[in-house]
Design a protein around this motif. Structure first.
Motif, short mmCIF file in Angstrom:
data_model
loop_
_atom_site.label_atom_id
_atom_site.label_comp_id
_atom_site.label_asym_id
_atom_site.label_seq_id
_atom_site.Cartn_x
_atom_site.Cartn_y
_atom_site.Cartn_z
N UNK A 251 53.45 8.55 30.54
CA UNK A 251 52.69 9.33 31.51
C UNK A 251 51.23 8.90 31.49
N UNK A 252 50.65 8.80 32.67
CA UNK A 252 49.23 8.50 32.83
C UNK A 252 48.48 9.76 33.22
N UNK A 253 47.27 9.90 32.75
CA UNK A 253 46.39 11.00 33.15
C UNK A 253 45.26 10.42 33.98
N UNK A 254 44.99 11.04 35.14
CA UNK A 254 43.88 10.59 35.97
C UNK A 254 42.98 11.78 36.29
N UNK A 255 41.72 11.48 36.53
CA UNK A 255 40.75 12.51 36.89
C UNK A 255 39.61 11.88 37.68
N UNK A 256 38.93 12.71 38.44
CA UNK A 256 37.71 12.29 39.14
C UNK A 256 36.52 13.04 38.56
N UNK A 257 35.35 12.46 38.74
CA UNK A 257 34.14 13.08 38.18
C UNK A 257 32.94 12.66 39.01
N UNK A 258 31.97 13.55 39.09
CA UNK A 258 30.67 13.21 39.66
C UNK A 258 29.63 14.15 39.06
N UNK A 259 28.64 13.56 38.41
CA UNK A 259 27.51 14.33 37.87
C UNK A 259 27.96 15.49 36.96
N UNK A 260 28.66 15.12 35.89
CA UNK A 260 29.13 16.11 34.91
C UNK A 260 28.65 15.75 33.51
N UNK A 261 27.42 15.28 33.39
CA UNK A 261 26.95 14.79 32.09
C UNK A 261 26.94 15.88 31.02
N UNK A 262 26.79 17.15 31.42
CA UNK A 262 26.73 18.24 30.43
C UNK A 262 28.10 18.60 29.89
N UNK A 263 29.16 18.27 30.63
CA UNK A 263 30.49 18.70 30.22
C UNK A 263 31.46 17.55 29.97
N UNK B 22 47.92 6.31 29.14
CA UNK B 22 46.65 5.77 29.62
C UNK B 22 45.87 6.90 30.29
N UNK B 23 44.55 6.74 30.30
CA UNK B 23 43.66 7.66 30.98
C UNK B 23 42.80 6.85 31.94
N UNK B 24 42.80 7.23 33.21
CA UNK B 24 42.00 6.54 34.21
C UNK B 24 41.05 7.55 34.85
N UNK B 25 39.77 7.27 34.80
CA UNK B 25 38.75 8.14 35.37
C UNK B 25 38.05 7.40 36.51
N UNK B 26 37.94 8.06 37.65
CA UNK B 26 37.15 7.53 38.76
C UNK B 26 35.86 8.34 38.85
N UNK C 31 35.07 10.41 47.99
CA UNK C 31 35.36 11.83 47.86
C UNK C 31 36.49 12.02 46.86
N UNK C 32 36.87 13.26 46.61
CA UNK C 32 37.81 13.53 45.53
C UNK C 32 39.21 12.98 45.84
N UNK C 33 39.63 13.07 47.11
CA UNK C 33 40.94 12.54 47.48
C UNK C 33 40.97 11.03 47.35
N UNK C 34 39.93 10.37 47.80
CA UNK C 34 39.85 8.91 47.65
C UNK C 34 39.86 8.51 46.19
N UNK C 35 39.14 9.26 45.36
CA UNK C 35 39.08 8.95 43.94
C UNK C 35 40.43 9.11 43.26
N UNK C 36 41.14 10.19 43.60
CA UNK C 36 42.47 10.38 43.01
C UNK C 36 43.42 9.27 43.44
N UNK C 37 43.43 8.95 44.72
CA UNK C 37 44.33 7.90 45.20
C UNK C 37 44.03 6.56 44.54
N UNK C 38 42.74 6.26 44.38
CA UNK C 38 42.36 5.01 43.75
C UNK C 38 42.84 4.95 42.31
N UNK C 39 42.67 6.05 41.58
CA UNK C 39 43.13 6.09 40.19
C UNK C 39 44.64 5.91 40.11
N UNK C 40 45.37 6.61 40.99
CA UNK C 40 46.83 6.56 40.94
C UNK C 40 47.35 5.16 41.29
N UNK C 41 46.66 4.47 42.17
CA UNK C 41 47.05 3.09 42.49
C UNK C 41 47.01 2.20 41.25
#
Length: 233
Positions: free
Chosen positions: A5-17, A34-38, A67-77
């Motif tokens: 199983x792969x884990x994917x996530x998106x992020x923008x400006x979350x330096x505190x967390x 694997x872990x893939x972050x966009x 955007x978040x949908x584009x980021x998720x799709x890119x990671x899943x690819x």
């Protein structure tokens, strides 16, 4: 047969967390393959933090303005495994989240989609009121929990994502709602993993809450469902 199983996530400006979030993924009782972050082009140092994890071989980082949908799709690819688990930066992922998701996939129901669960980290009475006003306290016992999972806590077969043609990239919000609808329309089988928890903090101010509700209601209006409920909220 080994469960991969792969884990994917998106992020923008979350330096505190972001450190807490990545730690919660690395400390899963069932380790992701694997872990893939966009990173959607963060400007607050988030990207530099993620680069350190990538340099240590703990995740793969993709950086692009999206955007978040584009980021998720890119990671899943880019995933190399047949099962994809999706969450978001800003969340604290329970240590057994992935284990509970895997158990659901291995069950006799043989699902294509596993809807995870979620709860809230409320710091004051305002945030408690936000949760009570905007979420059904009995949600876990409703069909919504099964068929409308938040993409902060969901997993699916990559083949199902391909069949649904991915997250709708033209939507800024409610992209996971339309994705869920497409999966259900196509006949993919859903199950609810009640103990697969992620936790996140609700909106902390009136301004942030109003912005979130507006974006959600606008997204749902573009999809064509649920607009009345957001006006009530």
């Amino acid at each position: 047969m080994a469960f991969k199983i792969s884990v994917i996530a998106t992020v923008r400006n979350e330096s505190k967390t972001i450190d807490k979030f990545i730690a919660s993924l690395l400390n899963q009782s069932l380790k992701p393959n694997e872990i893939i972050i966009v990173d959607g082009n963060s400007q607050d140092g988030t990207n530099q933090i993620l680069q350190r994890y990538e340099n240590q071989g703990q995740l793969k980082l993709i950086t692009t303005d999206c955007n978040i949908a584009q980021g998720r799709n890119l990671a899943i690819k880019h995933v190399t495994n047949p099962i994809v688990a999706v969450t978001d930066a800003g969340c604290d992922v329970d240590s057994n989240w992935l284990k509970e998701i895997a158990n659901a996939f291995k069950s006799a129901e043989e699902p294509d989609v596993v809807a995870g669960n979620f709860k809230f980290d409320c710091h004051n009475k305002f945030e408690q009121a936000v949760v009570l006003a905007t979420f059904d306290p009995d949600r876990a016992s409703t069909e919504a929990a099964k068929y409308f999972p938040s993409s902060r806590s969901v997993a699916f077969k990559k083949a199902a994502w391909e069949g649904a043609k991915g997250y709708p990239e033209w939507l800024y919000a409610a992209e996971d709602t339309l994705f869920n609808i497409r999966l259900k329309q196509l006949g993919y089988k859903f199950v609810f993993a009640q103990n697969a928890y992620v936790t996140w903090r609700p909106r902390e101010t009136w301004k942030a809450l109003a912005k979130q509700r507006f974006n959600f209601s606008r997204g749902n209006a573009r999809v064509g469902i649920g607009t009345e409920g957001y006006w009530i909220n």
